[in-house]
Design a protein around this motif. Structure first.
Motif: not given
Length: 59
Positions: A20-33
């Motif tokens: 779940q944490a990896l998914e949230k991190i991926g979503d945040e990176v995707d948003k910031r890029t």
């Protein structure tokens, strides 16, 4: 027990939370890029999730 052994043990015992944490991190990176690298980020998250947790952590 070494630090790496302790880390692997933690990942094995908390696989769902780690995924779940990896998914949230991926979503945040995707948003910031600006969603420019969505497919690459998704592949990276999927690969990381495969390699963490009980039965899929490699020695």
């Amino acid at each position: 027990m070494s630090f790496m052994d302790k880390a692997k043990d933690f990942l094995d015992k908390h696989d769902k939370q780690v995924d779940q944490a990896l998914e949230k991190i991926g979503d945040e990176v995707d948003k910031r890029t600006g969603h420019k690298y969505s497919s690459h980020i998704d592949k990276g998250v999927d690969e990381a999730q495969k390699r963490t947790g009980d039965g899929d952590t490699r020695p």
